[in-house]
Scaffold this motif. Structure first.
Motif, mmCIF file in Angstrom:
data_model
loop_
_atom_site.group_PDB
_atom_site.id
_atom_site.type_symbol
_atom_site.label_atom_id
_atom_site.label_comp_id
_atom_site.label_asym_id
_atom_site.label_seq_id
_atom_site.Cartn_x
_atom_site.Cartn_y
_atom_site.Cartn_z
ATOM 1 N N LYS A 76 2.068 1.559 -3.513
ATOM 2 C CA LYS A 76 0.883 2.174 -4.546
ATOM 3 C C LYS A 76 0.649 3.477 -4.329
ATOM 4 N N ALA A 77 0.838 3.983 -3.216
ATOM 5 C CA ALA A 77 0.722 5.407 -2.799
ATOM 6 C C ALA A 77 1.591 6.276 -3.495
ATOM 7 N N CYS A 78 2.870 5.827 -3.819
ATOM 8 C CA CYS A 78 3.756 6.500 -4.540
ATOM 9 C C CYS A 78 3.469 6.709 -5.914
ATOM 10 N N LYS A 79 3.777 7.848 -6.537
ATOM 11 C CA LYS A 79 3.627 7.863 -8.002
ATOM 12 C C LYS A 79 4.583 7.505 -9.020
ATOM 13 N N ARG A 108 10.393 7.492 -0.013
ATOM 14 C CA ARG A 108 9.696 6.969 1.041
ATOM 15 C C ARG A 108 10.109 5.935 1.795
ATOM 16 N N ASP A 161 9.398 8.713 -5.964
ATOM 17 C CA ASP A 161 8.736 8.730 -4.769
ATOM 18 C C ASP A 161 8.839 7.425 -3.749
ATOM 19 N N ASP A 202 0.942 -1.283 -0.101
ATOM 20 C CA ASP A 202 0.027 0.163 0.160
ATOM 21 C C ASP A 202 0.843 1.186 0.083
ATOM 22 N N TYR A 203 2.045 1.174 0.914
ATOM 23 C CA TYR A 203 2.963 2.417 0.712
ATOM 24 C C TYR A 203 3.437 2.745 -0.723
#
Length: 161
Positions: free
Chosen positions: A122-125, A133, A129, A119-120
């Motif tokens: 996937k949140a990165c574009k 992160r 990123d 999920d972490y």
């Protein structure tokens, strides 16, 4: 050690007394207990580097709570809330939980820990990123980075569909 309890010894030699049924939620510990067949009161050594006391105590906390959930027929929502809150930890702890869950063969803990990392990501574009992160140093030269982008052009097609 009392009947129905086992002592788990962390990689850094800390001892944890745990109910046998809770400990058996780890397939690895369950197999160790079957092999020992109650023949010994010696601590069960967990020698993998992922099983240091701080992480092992978190793993035991997870197992105890999930055992309670099983015994009380807790709702799926209650379990999911606990799991979601449980993995809201620093990255280093999360990664060590993944390693310990893998070593001890605790599928539920491995699944929620890995899902959290996914999920972490996937949140990165962008790859940049992701590097920021997770504190990953970019060791590609500009030429190598361009080559990787060219080789992976097809991923843009997937992400736009």
């Amino acid at each position: 050690m009392s009947e129905g309890r086992v002592i788990l010894e962390s990689e850094d030699k800390q001892s944890f007394e745990v109910p046998r049924e809770v400990a058996k939620m780890s397939k690895v510990i369950g197999e160790m207990l079957e092999t020992l067949d109650g023949a010994s009161d010696d601590p069960i050594p967990l020698v993998d580097r992922s099983c240091k006391a701080a992480i092992l105590s978190k793993v035991i906390e997870f197992l105890k709570k999930h055992y309670e959930f099983q015994q009380s027929n807790a709702s799926e929502e209650e379990v999911q809330k606990f799991d979601k809150d449980f993995v809201q930890v620093e990255d280093e702890v999360l990664f060590n939980l993944i390693l310990a869950a893998n070593y001890l063969d605790i599928k539920e803990l491995l699944d929620i820990s890995c899902k959290t990392v996914a999920d972490y990501i996937k949140a990165c574009k962008t790859p940049e990123d992701i590097r920021k992160r997770f504190n990953i140093v970019n060791d590609f030269t500009p030429e190598e980075e361009e080559e990787v982008k060219r080789e992976n052009e097809w991923t843009k097609e997937i992400s736009t569909n």
